[in-house]
Write an enzyme that holds these catalytic residues in place. Structure first.
Site, PDB file in Angstrom:
ATOM      1  N   PHE A 148       0.857  -1.187   0.000  1.00 16.87           N
ATOM      2  CA  PHE A 148       0.000   0.000   0.000  1.00 16.87           C
ATOM      3  C   PHE A 148       0.893   1.237   0.000  1.00 16.87           C
ATOM      4  CE2 PHE A 148      -2.287   3.520   1.875  1.00 16.87           C
ATOM      5  CZ  PHE A 148      -3.442   3.526   1.093  1.00 16.87           C
ATOM      6  N   ASP A 233       9.315   2.941   1.743  1.00 14.40           N
ATOM      7  CA  ASP A 233       8.098   3.598   2.213  1.00 14.40           C
ATOM      8  C   ASP A 233       7.956   3.318   3.704  1.00 14.40           C
ATOM      9  OD1 ASP A 233       5.535   4.298   2.985  1.00 14.40           O
ATOM     10  OD2 ASP A 233       4.570   3.560   1.161  1.00 14.40           O
ATOM     11  N   LYS A 262       2.940   9.513   8.669  1.00 13.70           N
ATOM     12  CA  LYS A 262       1.971   9.292   9.745  1.00 13.70           C
ATOM     13  C   LYS A 262       2.379   9.817  11.131  1.00 13.70           C
ATOM     14  CE  LYS A 262      -0.932   5.693   7.819  1.00 13.70           C
ATOM     15  NZ  LYS A 262      -0.514   5.176   6.504  1.00 13.70           N
TER      16      LYS A 262
HETATM   17  C1  LIG Z   1      -0.809   5.408   5.150  1.00 10.00           C
HETATM   18  C2  LIG Z   1       0.211   4.991   4.162  1.00 10.00           C
HETATM   19  C3  LIG Z   1       0.415   5.704   2.965  1.00 10.00           C
HETATM   20  C4  LIG Z   1      -0.467   6.881   2.560  1.00 10.00           C
HETATM   21  O1  LIG Z   1      -0.405   7.921   3.468  1.00 10.00           O
HETATM   22  P1  LIG Z   1      -1.585   9.036   3.450  1.00 10.00           P
HETATM   23  O2  LIG Z   1      -1.116  10.051   4.448  1.00 10.00           O
HETATM   24  O3  LIG Z   1      -2.833   8.331   3.855  1.00 10.00           O
HETATM   25  O4  LIG Z   1      -1.654   9.564   2.081  1.00 10.00           O
HETATM   26  C5  LIG Z   1       1.430   5.306   2.128  1.00 10.00           C
HETATM   27  N1  LIG Z   1       2.208   4.243   2.426  1.00 10.00           N
HETATM   28  C6  LIG Z   1       2.043   3.534   3.554  1.00 10.00           C
HETATM   29  C7  LIG Z   1       2.959   2.402   3.844  1.00 10.00           C
HETATM   30  C8  LIG Z   1       1.026   3.865   4.448  1.00 10.00           C
HETATM   31  O5  LIG Z   1       0.831   3.126   5.546  1.00 10.00           O
END
Ligand SMILES: *Cc1c(COP(=O)(O)O)cnc(C)c1O
Length: 414
Positions: A148, A233, A262
Site C-alpha cells: 500500500f 516507504d 503518519k
Molecule cells: C498510510 C500509508 C500511505 C499513505 O499515506 P496518506 O497520508 O494516507 O496519504 C502510504 N504508504 C504507507 C505504507 C502507508 O501506511
C-alpha cells in the site's frame, strides 16, 4: 464532563456526516470528541482505549502536552508564508530526520529532505524524484503485491492491489509488481526500464507482514548491481514503530530514498521525503513544490514530536511494550498467533473464535466494549498502541479483546 448535555444529541453527528460527506469511508460508527494519552472519549462521554492511534499516527498519545504547547505557540507566532521564504521550524526537523534515517546504516554523507503534507504526497514526490534522477526510459518502478503506497494516481498505480486499480484506469504507466518476500521474483521482474524499487519494510495495510531481512538485503543487492534506487516507504513503520527508528534498519541496509508521514506530526498533517545528497540533487528549482509543505505549524509539531521521541527513546519503548503486548495477546484463547514488529502487530484469530464473524466485526465488538483496533485482513486485527501506553493499559485492552473473543466463540454455550 458530559458532552451530551452541552452539544447535539449523540448520533446527530452521524446523520449530519452521512448527509454532508462523501461515502468513501462509509458512515463511521461513532464520534470522538477528546483524547488524552491512550484514552479517547466519544460524544456520550464513554471512554475507550486507543490501540490503533489513528492508523499509527498518534504515537505519543492524544493531546500530548508538549506537542499541544508547540502547536499553540506556533499558531500565535507564524502560521504560513509559503516556501518562497525560509521558516525556522522545518530546519531542525530536516536535520534530525536526516540523522535518524542514517543512524546505524554507515551512510556518513548527509542526505536532504523535502517536505510534503501527507504520506501519498511523500511517495508521489519520491516517485517524481526517482524519475527525474534516472530520466525517461528508466522510469519503471517495481513494487510488491499487497503493498500500500497511497491513493493518488501514481501511488495507487504503485500499490500492489489490482482490485483497487480497476475503477480508476487508466493509471500512470511504468508500474509493475512482484511477490512479497521473494527476491527471485523481484529479480525476474526487472528489466533495464526499472529505475526504482519501492518497498515497505513491513506491509501495514496489506496485513502487517514484515519483510524478511534476507529479502531486504537481496533487494538492496539487486539495486546495487543494477544502479536501481531503493525507495523505502516508511510512512507507517518509520519513527520507532517497529522497534528501530526505521524498519529498513532491521536489515542493516542503506536506502536511497525514504518516505515518512503518519507519526511525524502526532496528528498534525506532515510528510517528508529523505534522499541521499546525490539523488536529491536531481531536483532543481521548479521541479516540485507544494504550497503548504513544511509550513511552520506542521513543522513546529514535528519538531517537538522528534524531540520527545528521541528523549523517551521510542524504538526502545516499541520493543519493550511490543513484547509485553505480544505475550498478552498470545495468552488469549481465540488468538492463533501474533505477527509484526515492535508496536505494529496483528493478532491472527482462530476460526472457531471468529465463529463466522470477520475480523472487522470483531473489531466493531471491541469498539462497543471500549477498545479501538481494526480488522487488517478478514481474519486478523491490527494493534498499534501509542509508545506511551502503560503496562496496565495493555492488560486492560487485551482483557477487552479476550472478553469479546469469548462471547462470540463457537465453543461458548448460549
Ligand atoms: C498510510 C500509508 C500511505 C499513505 O499515506 P496518506 O497520508 O494516507 O496519504 C502510504 N504508504 C504507507 C505504507 C502507508 O501506511
Amino acid at each position: 464532563m458530559n458532552y451530551a448535555a452541552s452539544g447535539p444529541e449523540p448520533g446527530d453527528s452521524r446523520d449530519r456526516w452521512a448527509g454532508a460527506l462523501m461515502g468513501n469511508y462509509g458512515v463511521p460508527p461513532l464520534t470522538f470528541v477528546r483524547g488524552a494519552g491512550t484514552e479517547l472519549f466519544d460524544d456520550t462521554g464513554t471512554r475507550y482505549l486507543d490501540f490503533l492511534c489513528g492508523l499509527a499516527v498518534t504515537g505519543l498519545g492524544h493531546a500530548h502536552p508538549r506537542v499541544a504547547a508547540a502547536v499553540a505557540e506556533q499558531a500565535s507566532t507564524l502560521l504560513h508564508v509559503s516556501n518562497l521564504f525560509v521558516t525556522e521550524p522545518q530546519l531542525e526537523v530536516a536535520e534530525r530526520l536526516d540523522a535518524l534515517v542514517r543512524a546505524g546504516t554507515g551512510q556518513d554523507t548527509p542526505g536532504r529532505v523535502l517536505f510534503q503534507n501527507s504520506g501519498a504526497e511523500a511517495n508521489e514526490a519520491a516517485l517524481k524524484l526517482a524519475r527525474k534522477y534516472h530520466g525517461r526510459g528508466r522510469h519503471g518502478v517495481l513494487a510488491a503485491f499487497r503493498s500500500f503506497h497511497g491513493r493518488t494516481f501514481a501511488t495507487l498505480a504503485a500499490t500492489g492491489q489490482p482490485e483497487k486499480h480497476e475503477p480508476f484506469q487508466p493509471l500512470p504507466e511504468g508500474f509493475r509488481h512482484a511477490a512479497w518476500n521473494d527476491v527471485a521474483a523481484f529479480e525476474a521482474a526487472l528489466d533495464p526500464s526499472v529505475g526504482a524499487i519501492l518497498l515497505e519494510p513491513l506491509q501495514g495495510e496489506g496485513g502487517v507482514n514484515p519483510a524478511d531481512v534476507e529479502f531486504l538485503r537481496g533487494v538492496r543487492r539487486l539495486c546495487d548491481e543494477r544502479g536501481i534506487l531503493l525507495v523505502m516507504d516508511e510512512i507507517q513503520t518509520g519513527l520507532g514503530r517497529t522497534g528501530a527508528w526505521f524498519g529498513f534498519h532491521h536489515a542493516g541496509i542503506r536506502a536511497d530514498i525514504v518516505t515518512v508521514a503518519k507519526a511525524l506530526g502526532n496528528g498534525v498533517p506532515i510528510g517528508a521525503v529523505w534522499a541521499t545528497a546525490e539523488v536529491a540533487s536531481a531536483f532543481g528549482p521548479g521541479d516540485h513544490g507544494s504550497t503548504f509543505a513544511g509550513q511552520p505549524l506542521a513543522a513546529a509539531a514535528a519538531r517537538e514530536v522528534l524531540r520527545v521521541m528521541e528523549e523517551i527513546d521510542v524504538p526502545l519503548l516499541a520493543r519493550e511494550r511490543g513484547a509485553e503486548l505480544t505475550a498478552l495477546l498470545e495468552s488469549v484463547p481465540g488468538v492463533a498467533g501474533v505477527r509484526g514488529l515492535g508496536l505494529l502487530l496483528a493478532a491472527e484469530l482462530r476460526p472457531e473464535a471468529l465463529n463466522g464473524r470477520t475480523a472487522a466485526e470483531v473489531a466493531r465488538a471491541c469498539l462497543d466494549a471500549g477498545l479501538v483496533v481494526n480488522g487488517v485482513t478478514s481474519t486478523a486485527l491490527r494493534l498499534a498502541p501509542p509508545f506511551t501506553v502503560s503496562g496496565d493499559e495493555l492488560v486492560e485492552g487485551v482483557g477487552i479483546l479476550a472478553g469479546v473473543m469469548a462471547e462470540g466463540s463457537a465453543g461458548e454455550a448460549t
